[in-house]
Design a protein around this motif. Structure first.
Motif, PDB file in Angstrom:
ATOM      1  N   LEU A 212      56.191  56.701  76.667  1.00  0.00           N
ATOM      2  CA  LEU A 212      56.954  56.263  75.491  1.00  0.00           C
ATOM      3  C   LEU A 212      56.173  56.407  74.195  1.00  0.00           C
ATOM      4  O   LEU A 212      56.695  56.194  73.116  1.00  0.00           O
ATOM      5  CB  LEU A 212      57.442  54.818  75.676  1.00  0.00           C
ATOM      6  CG  LEU A 212      58.400  54.616  76.862  1.00  0.00           C
ATOM      7  CD1 LEU A 212      58.861  53.174  76.953  1.00  0.00           C
ATOM      8  CD2 LEU A 212      59.613  55.548  76.778  1.00  0.00           C
ATOM      9  N   ARG A 213      54.883  56.801  74.300  1.00  0.00           N
ATOM     10  CA  ARG A 213      54.114  57.070  73.089  1.00  0.00           C
ATOM     11  C   ARG A 213      54.371  58.473  72.566  1.00  0.00           C
ATOM     12  O   ARG A 213      53.999  58.820  71.468  1.00  0.00           O
ATOM     13  CB  ARG A 213      52.625  56.883  73.358  1.00  0.00           C
ATOM     14  CG  ARG A 213      52.271  55.425  73.582  1.00  0.00           C
ATOM     15  CD  ARG A 213      50.861  55.303  74.053  1.00  0.00           C
ATOM     16  NE  ARG A 213      50.685  55.988  75.335  1.00  0.00           N
ATOM     17  CZ  ARG A 213      49.523  56.138  75.931  1.00  0.00           C
ATOM     18  NH1 ARG A 213      48.425  55.683  75.364  1.00  0.00           N
ATOM     19  NH2 ARG A 213      49.448  56.742  77.092  1.00  0.00           N
ATOM     20  N   ALA A 214      54.977  59.324  73.404  1.00  0.00           N
ATOM     21  CA  ALA A 214      55.409  60.617  72.895  1.00  0.00           C
ATOM     22  C   ALA A 214      56.778  60.397  72.244  1.00  0.00           C
ATOM     23  O   ALA A 214      57.322  59.314  72.294  1.00  0.00           O
ATOM     24  CB  ALA A 214      55.506  61.609  74.041  1.00  0.00           C
ATOM     25  N   ASP A 215      57.304  61.423  71.613  1.00  0.00           N
ATOM     26  CA  ASP A 215      58.575  61.244  70.910  1.00  0.00           C
ATOM     27  C   ASP A 215      59.682  60.760  71.825  1.00  0.00           C
ATOM     28  O   ASP A 215      59.964  61.362  72.856  1.00  0.00           O
ATOM     29  CB  ASP A 215      59.031  62.581  70.320  1.00  0.00           C
ATOM     30  CG  ASP A 215      58.248  62.915  69.076  1.00  0.00           C
ATOM     31  OD1 ASP A 215      57.616  62.013  68.524  1.00  0.00           O
ATOM     32  OD2 ASP A 215      58.286  64.088  68.672  1.00  0.00           O
ATOM     33  N   LEU A 216      60.337  59.712  71.393  1.00  0.00           N
ATOM     34  CA  LEU A 216      61.570  59.318  72.062  1.00  0.00           C
ATOM     35  C   LEU A 216      62.665  60.296  71.629  1.00  0.00           C
ATOM     36  O   LEU A 216      62.549  60.950  70.599  1.00  0.00           O
ATOM     37  CB  LEU A 216      61.948  57.897  71.645  1.00  0.00           C
ATOM     38  CG  LEU A 216      60.984  56.801  72.091  1.00  0.00           C
ATOM     39  CD1 LEU A 216      61.446  55.449  71.576  1.00  0.00           C
ATOM     40  CD2 LEU A 216      60.878  56.765  73.608  1.00  0.00           C
ATOM     41  N   PRO A 217      63.728  60.380  72.426  1.00  0.00           N
ATOM     42  CA  PRO A 217      64.862  61.201  71.988  1.00  0.00           C
ATOM     43  C   PRO A 217      65.327  60.700  70.626  1.00  0.00           C
ATOM     44  O   PRO A 217      65.363  59.488  70.390  1.00  0.00           O
ATOM     45  CB  PRO A 217      65.931  60.922  73.044  1.00  0.00           C
ATOM     46  CG  PRO A 217      65.197  60.403  74.226  1.00  0.00           C
ATOM     47  CD  PRO A 217      63.979  59.712  73.705  1.00  0.00           C
ATOM     48  N   SER A 218      65.657  61.612  69.737  1.00  0.00           N
ATOM     49  CA  SER A 218      66.057  61.182  68.399  1.00  0.00           C
ATOM     50  C   SER A 218      67.297  61.923  67.932  1.00  0.00           C
ATOM     51  O   SER A 218      67.576  63.032  68.381  1.00  0.00           O
ATOM     52  CB  SER A 218      64.913  61.415  67.415  1.00  0.00           C
ATOM     53  OG  SER A 218      64.686  62.805  67.277  1.00  0.00           O
ATOM     54  N   ILE A 219      68.025  61.268  67.064  1.00  0.00           N
ATOM     55  CA  ILE A 219      69.171  61.901  66.416  1.00  0.00           C
ATOM     56  C   ILE A 219      69.092  61.612  64.923  1.00  0.00           C
ATOM     57  O   ILE A 219      68.417  60.679  64.503  1.00  0.00           O
ATOM     58  CB  ILE A 219      70.512  61.375  66.965  1.00  0.00           C
ATOM     59  CG1 ILE A 219      70.612  59.854  66.772  1.00  0.00           C
ATOM     60  CG2 ILE A 219      70.662  61.715  68.446  1.00  0.00           C
ATOM     61  CD1 ILE A 219      72.003  59.309  66.965  1.00  0.00           C
ATOM     62  N   GLY A 220      69.780  62.441  64.152  1.00  0.00           N
ATOM     63  CA  GLY A 220      69.814  62.253  62.713  1.00  0.00           C
ATOM     64  C   GLY A 220      71.133  62.772  62.170  1.00  0.00           C
ATOM     65  O   GLY A 220      72.036  63.113  62.937  1.00  0.00           O
ATOM     66  N   ALA A 221      71.212  62.824  60.843  1.00  0.00           N
ATOM     67  CA  ALA A 221      72.471  63.251  60.211  1.00  0.00           C
ATOM     68  C   ALA A 221      72.846  64.670  60.628  1.00  0.00           C
ATOM     69  O   ALA A 221      74.029  64.989  60.799  1.00  0.00           O
ATOM     70  CB  ALA A 221      72.339  63.159  58.694  1.00  0.00           C
ATOM     71  N   ASN A 222      71.832  65.517  60.820  1.00  0.00           N
ATOM     72  CA  ASN A 222      72.136  66.888  61.208  1.00  0.00           C
ATOM     73  C   ASN A 222      72.726  66.955  62.622  1.00  0.00           C
ATOM     74  O   ASN A 222      73.605  67.762  62.906  1.00  0.00           O
ATOM     75  CB  ASN A 222      70.875  67.753  61.129  1.00  0.00           C
ATOM     76  CG  ASN A 222      71.209  69.226  61.071  1.00  0.00           C
ATOM     77  OD1 ASN A 222      72.109  69.620  60.336  1.00  0.00           O
ATOM     78  ND2 ASN A 222      70.520  70.024  61.873  1.00  0.00           N
ATOM     79  N   THR A 223      72.224  66.090  63.509  1.00  0.00           N
ATOM     80  CA  THR A 223      72.795  66.020  64.856  1.00  0.00           C
ATOM     81  C   THR A 223      74.277  65.658  64.766  1.00  0.00           C
ATOM     82  O   THR A 223      75.113  66.236  65.466  1.00  0.00           O
ATOM     83  CB  THR A 223      72.071  64.943  65.697  1.00  0.00           C
ATOM     84  OG1 THR A 223      70.673  64.976  65.416  1.00  0.00           O
ATOM     85  CG2 THR A 223      72.318  65.146  67.182  1.00  0.00           C
ATOM     86  N   VAL A 224      74.585  64.685  63.909  1.00  0.00           N
ATOM     87  CA  VAL A 224      75.976  64.260  63.737  1.00  0.00           C
ATOM     88  C   VAL A 224      76.827  65.419  63.224  1.00  0.00           C
ATOM     89  O   VAL A 224      77.916  65.692  63.740  1.00  0.00           O
ATOM     90  CB  VAL A 224      76.058  63.065  62.759  1.00  0.00           C
ATOM     91  CG1 VAL A 224      77.503  62.784  62.365  1.00  0.00           C
ATOM     92  CG2 VAL A 224      75.425  61.829  63.395  1.00  0.00           C
ATOM     93  N   ARG A 225      76.298  66.137  62.236  1.00  0.00           N
ATOM     94  CA  ARG A 225      77.070  67.251  61.672  1.00  0.00           C
ATOM     95  C   ARG A 225      77.325  68.332  62.716  1.00  0.00           C
ATOM     96  O   ARG A 225      78.422  68.867  62.824  1.00  0.00           O
ATOM     97  CB  ARG A 225      76.338  67.840  60.462  1.00  0.00           C
ATOM     98  CG  ARG A 225      76.552  67.010  59.190  1.00  0.00           C
ATOM     99  CD  ARG A 225      75.983  67.730  57.964  1.00  0.00           C
ATOM    100  NE  ARG A 225      74.537  67.626  57.887  1.00  0.00           N
ATOM    101  CZ  ARG A 225      73.886  66.630  57.257  1.00  0.00           C
ATOM    102  NH1 ARG A 225      74.560  65.676  56.654  1.00  0.00           N
ATOM    103  NH2 ARG A 225      72.571  66.605  57.230  1.00  0.00           N
ATOM    104  N   LEU A 226      76.300  68.645  63.514  1.00  0.00           N
ATOM    105  CA  LEU A 226      76.477  69.687  64.532  1.00  0.00           C
ATOM    106  C   LEU A 226      77.410  69.213  65.648  1.00  0.00           C
ATOM    107  O   LEU A 226      78.183  69.987  66.197  1.00  0.00           O
ATOM    108  CB  LEU A 226      75.119  70.095  65.110  1.00  0.00           C
ATOM    109  CG  LEU A 226      74.210  70.865  64.140  1.00  0.00           C
ATOM    110  CD1 LEU A 226      72.807  70.999  64.720  1.00  0.00           C
ATOM    111  CD2 LEU A 226      74.793  72.251  63.872  1.00  0.00           C
ATOM    112  N   ALA A 227      77.326  67.933  65.998  1.00  0.00           N
ATOM    113  CA  ALA A 227      78.226  67.382  67.019  1.00  0.00           C
ATOM    114  C   ALA A 227      79.664  67.443  66.531  1.00  0.00           C
ATOM    115  O   ALA A 227      80.592  67.774  67.292  1.00  0.00           O
ATOM    116  CB  ALA A 227      77.826  65.947  67.357  1.00  0.00           C
ATOM    117  N   ALA A 228      79.867  67.140  65.252  1.00  0.00           N
ATOM    118  CA  ALA A 228      81.214  67.212  64.678  1.00  0.00           C
ATOM    119  C   ALA A 228      81.718  68.654  64.692  1.00  0.00           C
ATOM    120  O   ALA A 228      82.866  68.919  65.055  1.00  0.00           O
ATOM    121  CB  ALA A 228      81.204  66.652  63.257  1.00  0.00           C
TER     122      ALA A 228
END
Lengths: 289, 289
Positions: B231-247
């Motif tokens: 868990l000290r490595a990157d956790l899965p992450s999302i951001g505004a760009n993820t939302v835009r691509l999902a849309a």
């Protein structure tokens, strides 16, 4: 082969989806002495059926197909090729009404991967008295044998990639998601799902070009049967185009399951592999577990 | 927050790979009163670090980093962001020589997915006396909570897709292949591997456009931790760009694990989701099994 032998063969129909597979199956069936009747699904075309007796059918239009087959006294059917345009529930309803006795079919269709949808289509034909047979049962030449099929063989690094990709491909196959995976240097870099093998290989080529995959390790494409797959539906298949795309992705070869996968246009496929320096390898049954 | 509180915080370094994540982590750390020192990995850039104290380092160049951190009396390190350009064995050798005591490290590097490589880097820093801490331990605001984070919530169909995609994502995560999957109408249509979430979503958009994915069912993106993930490595992450691509891919929403995934630029991300009509949902711990 003489013409008497040909005329003795049973009539068969090939329900043709997209891709080159139906064409190779039809050719192999004809070479084996059958006279296949082609039912080309509309919108899933691309093959030139001149020289074959054929009709077009809508995916939801089951009745005209049944009538055409009965008229020709065809009792055996081969299903071949993919169906990209997934029939929506609404358009299938009239046909499905005959299937009221098969429980949970609507639920299955709703959530179906390829495998589930194919089982449903098989059930539909059987319900109407047809026998659905495997392409390989009428065109056995298509099946991959064990070992190196062309001039090249996997080296030690490729063996590691075969193992890693085969593991991954079997796992996603068990979930009815896909049949293929690519491993490079022991790391699985691509899993196949709805996009299909060709697009997955193009993706690997792009990842390689952008430096996101090691430039020093080549890698392997593995395609395996889904463990629960009805072998009368399409087996995993490769052809010359698969070889070309694998070469473009920098891979060292392709492995498939011996006896459970199809090599389409074998001569051209293996020639392409030999020329590009790629192996095409049939995995032994005892390595499958 | 007063300036006394700020100066009391321990100095930390953020080893910054690519993507927006390091930038959001650095900002969140600063907001929490730290004064992060940025070690930007060369060739993995893209973020504007003006306003932050920073240095550039080669991926293989471990020694200058150690010297810079010791000079600043920095003992805590956060690893953040991806590393696209996989270091080849050769370029790492001088650095790895210090790691002779860690068995099998060369074999791991050869076949490593992201997770294996990250563990190795963590081991390398620890070997030199640094403490590697999780981004969320200095920037807890980034963590996703349980439930609907924005205005919208998953409906019944979306719940089925969440389950299907979460299952698939966990399975490929357990194999250290990827963290994300997309399900549409209960059918998993895309699995994430080396290409990453953004490219996977673009693929789904293309499949949708070509009619290979149902136009009537929307679908869901799920990202989950690899079960064995440090868990000290990157956790899965999302951001505004993820939302835009999902849309753009026609999805109805995104689900992540509460407490084990990061929402980057929360305000902008949730505003984008609200506007596009997408849900962003944090899965409860008890639904994770």
């Amino acid at each position: 082969m003489n013409s008497a032998a040909v005329s003795e063969k049973e009539p068969i129909a090939i329900i043709a989806g997209n891709g080159l597979l139906p064409f190779y199956v039809a050719k192999a069936a004809r070479d084996a002495g059958h006279r296949p009747f082609i039912v080309q699904l509309r919108g899933e075309g691309g093959n030139d059926w001149s020289g074959f007796e054929q009709m077009e059918a809508d995916i939801g239009g089951f009745r005209p197909v049944v009538m055409a087959l009965r008229k020709r006294r065809i009792e055996k059917i081969v299903l071949s090729g993919g169906v990209n345009s997934r029939p929506e529930l609404l358009s299938l309803r009239p046909t499905l009404s005959v299937l009221a006795s098969i429980p949970a079919i609507l639920a299955k269709l709703r959530s179906g991967g390829d495998d589930k949808v194919l089982r449903m289509v098989i059930a539909l034909f059987e319900k109407h008295g047809f026998e659905v047979v495997a392409a390989q049962s009428i065109a056995g030449d298509l099946l991959a044998e064990a070992g190196a099929l062309g001039r090249h063989a996997p080296d030690r690094e490729a063996e590691g990639d075969i193992e890693a990709a085969a593991n991954a491909a079997r796992t996603i196959g068990a979930m009815d998601i896909g049949q293929g995976a690519v491993s490079v240097g022991g790391r699985v870099v691509a899993l196949e799902s709805a996009e299909g093998t060709d697009q997955m290989l193009q993706r690997v080529a792009a990842l390689r070009k952008s430096g996101r995959i090691s430039a020093r390790r080549r890698g392997v494409l593995v395609k395996v049967c889904k463990p629960q797959q009805d072998l009368r539906a399409d087996l995993p298949s490769i052809g010359a185009n698969t070889v070309r795309l694998a070469a473009a992705a920098g891979l060292s070869g392709i492995a498939v399951e011996a006896g459970r996968s199809l090599v389409l246009g074998r001569e051209e496929t293996l020639r392409a592999a030999d020329t590009a320096g790629l192996f095409v390898y049939g995995l032994e049954p005892d390595l499958r577990s």
